[in-house]
Write a protein that holds these residues in place. Structure first.
Motif, short mmCIF file in Angstrom:
data_model
loop_
_atom_site.label_atom_id
_atom_site.label_comp_id
_atom_site.label_asym_id
_atom_site.label_seq_id
_atom_site.Cartn_x
_atom_site.Cartn_y
_atom_site.Cartn_z
N THR A 47 0.84 -1.21 0.00
CA THR A 47 0.00 0.00 0.00
C THR A 47 0.88 1.26 0.00
O THR A 47 0.65 2.19 -0.76
CB THR A 47 -0.92 -0.01 1.24
N MET A 51 1.19 4.20 -2.86
CA MET A 51 1.02 5.63 -2.54
C MET A 51 2.25 6.42 -2.99
O MET A 51 2.14 7.52 -3.53
CB MET A 51 0.79 5.80 -1.04
N ILE B 612 -4.39 -0.83 10.38
CA ILE B 612 -3.48 0.20 9.86
C ILE B 612 -3.64 0.30 8.34
O ILE B 612 -3.63 1.38 7.76
CB ILE B 612 -2.02 -0.14 10.24
N ILE B 613 -3.80 -0.86 7.72
CA ILE B 613 -3.91 -0.87 6.26
C ILE B 613 -5.19 -0.16 5.80
O ILE B 613 -5.21 0.49 4.76
CB ILE B 613 -3.84 -2.31 5.71
N LEU B 616 -4.30 3.43 5.77
CA LEU B 616 -3.43 3.72 4.62
C LEU B 616 -4.25 3.72 3.33
O LEU B 616 -4.05 4.53 2.43
CB LEU B 616 -2.31 2.70 4.52
N LYS B 617 -5.18 2.76 3.28
CA LYS B 617 -6.01 2.63 2.08
C LYS B 617 -6.81 3.91 1.84
O LYS B 617 -6.96 4.35 0.70
CB LYS B 617 -6.95 1.44 2.26
N PHE B 619 -5.94 6.89 2.60
CA PHE B 619 -5.02 7.86 2.01
C PHE B 619 -4.70 7.49 0.56
O PHE B 619 -4.62 8.34 -0.30
CB PHE B 619 -3.72 7.94 2.83
N GLU B 620 -4.54 6.20 0.34
CA GLU B 620 -4.23 5.76 -1.02
C GLU B 620 -5.36 6.15 -1.98
O GLU B 620 -5.12 6.53 -3.12
CB GLU B 620 -4.00 4.24 -1.07
N ILE B 656 2.81 7.06 7.24
CA ILE B 656 2.55 8.14 6.26
C ILE B 656 3.68 9.16 6.32
O ILE B 656 4.01 9.79 5.32
CB ILE B 656 1.16 8.80 6.42
#
Lengths: 238, 699, 325
Positions: A47, A51, B612-613, B616-617, B619-620, B656
């Protein structure tokens, strides 16, 4: 177990940025236990890399997957075809896994996503400690079960140096002095006197110093080789 | 938008967990349900505001869902493991709430089912058994015709259950669902009168007899014959079809069962002020549900306990009362019904009308001279293993063979019969293939786990005041409003919806065992998460380094997999930042879901389930900021999860940060869940902060 | 005579031995060694030439020792286990002997992390060796000298004849093991021992009593370590941070008093503290030499070699014995 820690995203990015299709390939045994390279961490890294690629405006597809162990071929043989769809495999296994897989992926490079650290134990959640150096000639019976080779900063064999300070090693207040532990342990065991015997200079040839090592079990190998010969002559049972 | 896409994914999501659930013991509520309704699943969906999906879960096994949402005797509630903590979950009212919320969706989804099989089935009777069978057979692509002697479908539901308990509009929703599939309906059609069994046999490839128990039993006592003495079913039918019977000033109802309650309470609503009941049983022995008795008492209905009817006292033709004799005991030493009386103790209870409600029996006179055999006690001879009668192709279902029971039990029987008919028409053997609905259930909550669970009062239902409700047949129970429903749904401990380990991926690392606040996992060769301990908090799953843990009720990957659709397109020139807010749905309240447009909400069962993923996802997928908003420590359904969730957020901040993003783009926030709109304020504040920080851009 | 070194002779003579310490420079400046050698010459029986102490790269102990020897100062070369495996160690020992060096002190050596201290970058990323430890190294020297054999067993035509020394931290942690630690070094073949700096004389005497009881003082020459303090800060630092060194509060107070007497005058404060440090060292020398089982003192004036002359003289240890060749 083998303890590792994740490489930084910057370092990994530098490795992968020239590729188009990358698989972050986790190993679900030792490195998963130390939260460095199991499936969860593989997905996390994948991930983050996607990004990063978006930030840099690069078109890189990053997937993840995992198998139970990278150090036995049977575990990743079923996914071998899938692996070949990628032009880079970023293995988050320990160095063993990276090597082992790398030998089997032909033209596809296998890069490391994890720094392999040591053989250790989970002292407490999130705390992994080195307890064995794999020297190939165990002397733990002489040292109260505490290894001076793995746990003494100077691999001293005949007692502490002058650097022991309040039970800690001279290199850091956070590192226990192995010899302090050995002495305390052997006092408890009532075997402190055993330490008076001088341990002679070690033969390090059983350790890494002796060159790459291999353990061969004749009784198993002999059978396997015989089987292989039989099946070949019988027209390929394999 | 999020909800719609989630519904589209529903199939895959439910399918994903359905197979898994079958391998596990059921939650006690589900196991207790005669059709194994996945209570815990739909309650969980309600709590997340996903009402349409909750409806799907309910309707998937229960074609008389609306009926059950109002009149079910809810064995699920008695099985609820909250009983050992405080009070059971209010499952039935929650079901009602979900169905009410999903009513529009429900109507929209009604559709004709294509007739893919050139076989037809005639179903006699349209009660819960008949309707359920019609539903299932229509779904299978058969031509189905339902016959009913009444002017409306529903069997006893329409003809005998008074409207104050079951409004006809609710029943109609269930019936319309079935009819919409293309089921042919023949009302006012009594078999043996309007059409013969023979004709039916010629017309259909299979017949299902689901006529229920439509005849009331009477008493063999002096004076019973004549005006002023009525039987329950004809009385209730009169009530149902608005044929107002003349009852006089005082009504005495004989019987202590639920039908007796319906009769007595209907009589009150017909304007009779003085309604009394007489029954053999003492207050604790009565077969009627306790709440029915309580509600009847509220309505000034007096119950004479432990008296047996001796004779009807008449003055000329007119009923003056009932002579009763004292009951000494109702049951024998083996708890068999065997009343004994003290003939020396008698009295007379005055009444103008006596209504006898001492049980029903089937009217199977139309089966005379057919191949369907009737035994000497007037019961249809059948084989419970195949649901078939002695006549080939003629099946039975429901109370006609099972005896009196609840609507949902009849529905279960209807499912069995439909499958039996299907197998029969396919030429397959039936035996052993019909569902039993008997499933292993999760055992009782261990005491040390129970001690860790907070007490939370059950949300009360509001009833019309007794005076008001006795004035008409208007439904007297109000459903939950949204806030109450969400609060109540939040009480569910999610039994059986908890964590399950994929042994193929588990490396026995002990992480789950260390993480679990309830001591559920036991790790040996792999982790086994004991369902009786598991509280479904989900704290373990995001911690598992091998991603070996799923939540039975809720796939851990769901947030990640739906994130792109939740976030949607992120315009480069957006005026406001795109915020993804993970919201603890605990006590979220109605308004908790209404947030500023730029905030994409992801309701979560508990923030402990956020990986956590997942962060992050978000944000992705383009989020400018991610907020993790949780309820307060006091209201948290689980104990001691905050620190772990904070640790995950901190780790995500680190990650991040590795991409050069500001840690402030991710924040964990608390909100008082008791507040009116708990989350909109904090989300708006966060959104403003992110706007100041600037929107994210890529090269 | 095992080696014929001056140090060995002094010890054999029964007079209290005095050794000092010379730290080679962090550059190729041999003059620095010569300058320090001149400062020490005549005021000690031999001077330790440190082997990259605190793992900082300096002129090697052997090379600096040869420079000192040329100046007429007898060196005690130091050999740590940190930087060389047994091949390099033995090769260096043969070379050192060939160059005329006669004393060798065996040490584990400070860990390489020490090299990055203060403003120094050092080499904390260096790979350390520790092929053998101090005890084993002592054994190797003895085997070479007395059996004429290399560690591996190959014969030496000409054996290196070293007076073999080892370090000892009498008050180090875990304190119970320290006498045994010394026993092992003596058993391995240590002819003389230099101890870690002593300030807590009571504790030192208690440890020495055990040593005397074990008879080790008869089998090896123990030289008590004196570290000349320069300031109160240094004493405090050694007390808190230097392994095996504890400084009684009274001593720190004395230094503080000296410091305070100077008021705000920093230069004067330094001078007063240095003077007090020298005074204190002299007292310690006397106390150590009065301790049963002690054969001499090892005085370390770190980067302050010029102080040795005054101390040795004031302690009544001057002149040093001289022996005919």
């Amino acid at each position: 177990m083998i303890v590792g820690s994740q490489k930084s995203i910057d370092e990994i990015w530098d490795m992968i940025k020239g590729f188009k299709k990358v698989l972050v390939f986790g190993c679900n045994t030792c490195v998963a236990i130390c939260h460095a390279g199991g499936e969860k961490e593989a997905e996390t890294i994948a991930t983050l890399l996607r990004m990063r690629a978006a930030q840099e405006g690069k078109d890189i597809a990053v997937d993840f997957s995992s198998v139970m162990r990278h150090c036995e071929p049977e575990y990743f043989e079923p996914v071998m075809e899938d692996l070949k769809k990628y032009d880079l495999i970023l293995s988050t296994a320990c160095g063993v896994g990276v090597n082992f897989l790398s030998d089997r992926t032909g033209t596809i490079p296998v890069y490391p996503g994890v720094n392999t650290s040591f053989y250790g134990a989970v002292e407490s959640p999130g705390n992994f400690v080195e307890l064995c150096a794999g020297c190939g000639n165990c002397i733990l019976h002489l040292t109260g079960g505490i290894c001076p080779i793995a746990r003494c900063s100077k691999t001293l064999m005949n007692g502490p140096c002058g650097g022991t300070n309040k039970g800690k090693c001279e290199i850091s207040k956070d590192v226990d002095c192995a010899w302090y532990l050995i002495v305390e342990r052997m006092k408890k065991l009532g075997t402190l006197e055993k330490l008076a015997e001088i341990q002679p200079a070690r033969n390090w040839s059983t350790s890494r110093d002796g060159g790459p090592r291999r353990v061969s079990l004749e009784h198993i190998r002999a059978y396997e080789e015989k089987e292989a010969a039989n099946t070949d002559s019988a027209g390929g049972k394999k | 938008m999020a909800a719609e896409s989630a519904i589209k994914m529903k199939g895959t999501h439910l399918q994903r967990v359905a197979a898994l659930k079958e391998t596990r013991p059921y939650s006690p509520c589900r196991a207790a349900c005669p059709v194994n309704t996945d209570v815990q699943a739909y309650v969980g969906l309600i709590a997340q505001g996903r009402y349409n999906e909750a409806f799907e879960v309910i309707r998937s096994v229960n074609p008389v869902a609306s009926v059950c949402s109002l009149i079910c005797h809810h064995p699920c509630e008695r099985a609820c493991r909250r009983c050992s903590i405080d009070e059971p979950l209010a499952v039935r009212p929650l079901k009602r709430f979900a169905l009410e919320q999903a009513s529009e969706y429900r109507r929209d989804r009604r559709a004709l089912v294509e007739k893919t099989r050139d076989r037809s089935i005639g179903i006699i009777g349209s009660g819960p058994a008949g309707l359920t069978a019609a539903n299932d057979l229509a779904d299978l692509g058969y031509k189905v015709t339902v016959y009913d002697r009444h002017p409306a479908l529903g069997g006893m539901l329409v003809s005998a259950i008074p409207a104050y308990r079951l409004p006809r509009e609710a029943l109609k929703e269930d019936i319309d669902d079935v009819i919409a599939k293309g089921v042919e309906v023949k009302t006012n059609c009594e078999i043996g009168r309007d059409i013969s069994m023979k004709e039916l046999s010629e017309k259909h490839d299979a017949i299902l007899i689901a006529v229920g128990l439509s005849l009331s039993r009477s008493l063999n006592i002096p004076g019973v014959e004549g005006p002023g003495v009525m039987l329950a079913i004809p009385f209730l039918e009169d009530v149902a079809f608005d044929r107002k019977p003349d009852l006089g000033k005082k009504v005495l109802v004989i019987g202590g069962g639920n039908v007796a309650m319906d009769v007595a309470r209907s009589a009150r609503r017909l304007g009779v002020k003085n309604v009394e009941m007489v029954c053999l049983e003492g207050p604790d022995e009565m077969p009627a549900w306790k709440w029915e008795v309580e509600e009847a008492t509220e309505e000034d209905i007096k119950i004479h306990h432990r008296w047996g009817p001796k004779s009807v006292v008449r003055e000329g033709a007119k009923v003056k009362g009932l002579e009763v004799v004292k009951v000494l005991s109702v049951f024998d030493s083996e708890r068999r019904f065997s009343p004994t009386f003290d003939q020396n103790q008698t009295t007379v209870i005055g009444a103008d009308t006596i209504i006898i409600t001492i049980g029903q029996m089937a009217n199977v006179s139309f089966l005379k001279d057919t191949q369907v055999r009737i035994d000497d006690r007037g019961r249809v001879v059948w084989d419970p293993k195949t649901q078939m009668t002695g006549a080939k192709g003629v099946f039975v279902s429901g109370e006609v063979v099972t005896g009196p029971g609840a609507a949902i039990q009849a529905a279960a029987s209807g499912h069995r019969s439909a499958l039996a008919i299907h197998l029969y028409l396919q030429g397959e053997s039936i035996e052993g293939k019909l569902p039993t609905y008997e499933k292993e259930k999760i055992s009782d909550m261990p005491a040390d786990v129970a001690s860790k669970i907070g007490r939370e009062p059950r949300m009360k239902l509001r009833h019309l005041p007794p005076k008001v409700r006795c004035e008409s047949f208007v439904q007297f129970e109000s459903g939950y409003d949204e806030k109450t429903a969400l609060t109540e749904a939040g009480r569910c401990r999610g039994c059986g919806g908890g964590a399950v380990v994929d042994a193929k991926k588990c490396m026995a690392c002990l992480t789950c065992q260390r993480v679990c606040p309830y001591g559920a996992p036991v790790v040996s060769a792999w982790s086994e998460i004991r369902p009786e301990f598991c509280q479904a908090c989900g704290l373990c799953a995001p911690e598992c380094p091998g991603q070996a843990i799923s939540m039975v009720s809720y796939d851990v990957r769901e947030i990640r997999d739906t994130m792109a659709s939740i976030v949607g397109a992120v315009e480069p020139k957006r005026p406001d930042p795109v915020i993804v807010a993970f919201l603890c749905m605990r006590h979220m309240g109605t308004s908790g879901f209404s947030l500023p447009d730029n905030v994409r909400k992801v309701p979560v069962h508990c923030t402990s389930r956020i990986d956590i993923i997942d962060i992050l996802k978000a944000f992705e997928c383009g989020a400018d900021g991610v907020a993790v908003v949780r309820c307060s420590t006091e209201t948290c359904k689980y104990k001691g999860i905050e620190d772990r969730v904070s640790a995950r957020v901190d780790r995500a901040k680190q990650l991040i940060g590795m991409l050069g993003m500001e840690a402030g783009r991710l924040e964990i926030m608390n909100s008082d869940s008791g507040a009116e709109n708990p989350y909109s304020g904090v989300c708006a504040g966060f959104s403003g902060k992110i706007k100041q920080m600037g929107l994210r851009t890529n090269k | 005579m095992k080696s014929g070194s001056n140090l060995e002779k002094v010890i054999l003579s029964g007079q209290p031995a005095v050794t000092a310490e010379l730290g080679p420079p962090m550059s190729a400046d041999g003059h620095e060694v010569i300058k320090k050698a001149k400062e020490l010459k005549g005021f000690c029986d031999a001077a330790n030439i440190t082997d990259c102490q605190t793992a900082v790269v300096r002129i090697s102990s052997i090379a600096a020792a040869v420079l000192a020897l040329r100046e007429g100062l007898e060196p005690v070369m130091q050999m740590t286990c940190r930087d060389r495996n047994r091949i390099a160690i033995q090769a260096d020992l043969l070379g050192a002997a060939a160059l005329g060096l006669k004393n060798c002190l065996c040490l584990a050596g400070d860990h390489q992390v020490f090299s990055a201290a203060g403003r120094l970058k050092g080499h904390p990323g260096a790979k350390n060796v520790y092929d053998v430890d101090t005890c084993q190294l002592v054994g190797i020297l003895k085997k070479m000298r007395d059996e004429g054999l290399q560690e591996g067993g190959d014969k030496l035509e000409v054996a290196p004849k070293f007076f073999i020394g080892a370090s000892w931290t009498p008050m180090g942690d875990p304190i119970d093991i320290r006498p045994m630690n010394l026993l092992k070094k003596v058993n391995a073949g240590a002819d003389f021992i230099q101890t870690q700096g002593i300030y807590d004389i009571e504790l030192f005497r208690a440890q020495m009593a055990k040593i005397v009881n074990m008879g080790l003082h008869e089998r090896t020459a123990i030289l008590g370590g004196i570290i000349v303090p320069k300031s109160a800060m240094m004493l405090k630092y050694m007390d808190s941070s230097v392994a095996g060194v504890s400084v009684p509060k009274a001593l720190i107070d004395r230094m503080n008093k000296a410091k305070e007497a100077a008021g705000d005058d920093k230069k004067k404060a330094r001078e007063l503290q240095e003077a007090e440090g020298i005074k204190l060292s002299i007292e310690l020398i006397h106390q150590v030499l009065e301790t049963p089982g002690i054969k001499g003192v090892h005085i370390q004036a770190i980067e302050w070699e010029s102080a040795i002359e005054g101390i040795v003289k004031a302690a009544g240890l001057y002149p040093r014995p001289a022996f005919a060749e």
